[in-house]
Design a protein around this motif. Sequence first.
Motif, PDB file in Angstrom:
ATOM      1  N   THR A  72       0.878  -1.193   0.068  1.00 36.63           N
ATOM      2  CA  THR A  72      -0.047   0.134   0.138  1.00 36.63           C
ATOM      3  C   THR A  72       0.917   1.161  -0.101  1.00 36.63           C
ATOM      4  O   THR A  72       0.484   2.264  -0.595  1.00 36.63           O
ATOM      5  CB  THR A  72      -1.015   0.100   1.266  1.00 36.63           C
ATOM      6  N   THR A  73       1.923   1.206   0.776  1.00 33.57           N
ATOM      7  CA  THR A  73       2.820   2.442   0.545  1.00 33.57           C
ATOM      8  C   THR A  73       3.430   2.759  -0.844  1.00 33.57           C
ATOM      9  O   THR A  73       3.416   3.881  -1.108  1.00 33.57           O
ATOM     10  CB  THR A  73       4.094   2.144   1.745  1.00 33.57           C
ATOM     11  N   ARG A  87       0.160   3.953  -2.774  1.00 32.29           N
ATOM     12  CA  ARG A  87      -0.204   5.379  -2.253  1.00 32.29           C
ATOM     13  C   ARG A  87       0.974   6.434  -2.811  1.00 32.29           C
ATOM     14  O   ARG A  87       0.703   7.423  -3.329  1.00 32.29           O
ATOM     15  CB  ARG A  87      -0.172   5.254  -0.916  1.00 32.29           C
ATOM     16  N   LEU A 106       0.436   7.186  -6.479  1.00 34.17           N
ATOM     17  CA  LEU A 106      -0.840   7.744  -6.521  1.00 34.17           C
ATOM     18  C   LEU A 106      -0.577   9.363  -6.124  1.00 34.17           C
ATOM     19  O   LEU A 106      -1.056  10.555  -6.918  1.00 34.17           O
ATOM     20  CB  LEU A 106      -2.201   7.567  -5.614  1.00 34.17           C
ATOM     21  N   ARG A 107       0.517   9.635  -4.983  1.00 30.06           N
ATOM     22  CA  ARG A 107       0.608  10.973  -4.674  1.00 30.06           C
ATOM     23  C   ARG A 107       1.270  11.596  -5.935  1.00 30.06           C
ATOM     24  O   ARG A 107       1.218  12.987  -6.182  1.00 30.06           O
ATOM     25  CB  ARG A 107       1.486  11.100  -3.327  1.00 30.06           C
ATOM     26  N   VAL A 159      -5.720   8.542   0.601  1.00 25.65           N
ATOM     27  CA  VAL A 159      -5.333   7.553  -0.141  1.00 25.65           C
ATOM     28  C   VAL A 159      -5.363   6.502   0.840  1.00 25.65           C
ATOM     29  O   VAL A 159      -4.240   6.178   1.590  1.00 25.65           O
ATOM     30  CB  VAL A 159      -3.820   7.384  -0.878  1.00 25.65           C
ATOM     31  N   LYS A 160      -6.507   5.355   1.022  1.00 29.96           N
ATOM     32  CA  LYS A 160      -6.564   4.537   2.080  1.00 29.96           C
ATOM     33  C   LYS A 160      -6.421   3.118   1.407  1.00 29.96           C
ATOM     34  O   LYS A 160      -6.642   2.964  -0.040  1.00 29.96           O
ATOM     35  CB  LYS A 160      -7.778   4.674   2.639  1.00 29.96           C
ATOM     36  N   SER A 161      -5.899   2.237   2.325  1.00 33.71           N
ATOM     37  CA  SER A 161      -5.889   0.826   1.826  1.00 33.71           C
ATOM     38  C   SER A 161      -7.129   0.426   1.356  1.00 33.71           C
ATOM     39  O   SER A 161      -8.292   0.536   2.300  1.00 33.71           O
ATOM     40  CB  SER A 161      -5.070  -0.132   2.917  1.00 33.71           C
ATOM     41  N   GLU A 173     -10.644   1.186  -4.461  1.00 34.68           N
ATOM     42  CA  GLU A 173     -10.478   2.600  -4.050  1.00 34.68           C
ATOM     43  C   GLU A 173      -9.994   3.026  -5.429  1.00 34.68           C
ATOM     44  O   GLU A 173      -9.062   2.962  -6.058  1.00 34.68           O
ATOM     45  CB  GLU A 173      -9.400   2.915  -3.107  1.00 34.68           C
ATOM     46  N   TYR A 218      -9.551   6.144  -8.456  1.00 32.10           N
ATOM     47  CA  TYR A 218      -9.058   7.666  -8.460  1.00 32.10           C
ATOM     48  C   TYR A 218      -9.031   7.906  -9.902  1.00 32.10           C
ATOM     49  O   TYR A 218      -8.956   7.125 -10.965  1.00 32.10           O
ATOM     50  CB  TYR A 218      -7.675   7.628  -8.050  1.00 32.10           C
ATOM     51  N   HIS A 253      -7.383   0.777  -7.430  1.00 31.03           N
ATOM     52  CA  HIS A 253      -6.381   0.367  -6.487  1.00 31.03           C
ATOM     53  C   HIS A 253      -7.424  -0.853  -5.898  1.00 31.03           C
ATOM     54  O   HIS A 253      -8.090  -0.530  -5.059  1.00 31.03           O
ATOM     55  CB  HIS A 253      -6.172   1.272  -5.301  1.00 31.03           C
TER      56      HIS A 253
END
Length: 171
Positions: A47-48, A51, A54-55, A63-65, A72, A74, A83
């Motif tokens: 997830t890191t 994330r 995405l950033r 931006v959550k798991s 999720e 985007y 995601h």
Amino acid sequence: MQFFLRDESATARLGALLAQALLAQRASIEAQGFTLAVSGDLGAGKTTLVRACLRELGVTGAVKSPTFALLEPYVFSSLNFYHFDFYRFTGPTEFGDSGFRELFGPGTVCAIEWPERAVGQLPTPDLEVTLTIQEEARLVTLLARTELGEACLQCVQKNWTLNQMANGADA
């Protein structure tokens, strides 16, 4: 291709470089889509990595798991970014039952955590990322499965090397 990531910030740098590679291949993704399979044990940094990607793509909100929601969505640069997290799947057929298959294709980036939980149901990933825990660090293996995946992989490798050279570190 393998990268040694000493800490979470190194994982985030790799995610940002992956985003840059996706942007560089935007026209091809618009035409055929892109599937990213992200594997690793719990806490490996899946997830890191997503994330940070995405950033770098410009997502500014939360931006959550997707562990509990499974998905999720985007939007970046006119592309849909989905995601997925299939950790909660109990068998591969759950993917087919979920209706997610229709989200794969032109104009989409599908990042899938725990793709092995839907083995045999997913399209061939363009790029596979495997994170392996090594004490406090991570070993990341990237494997391209398509020409588009190879183009992204080459972009990541080039920018990783340039980044390492600029920071005086080994790749």
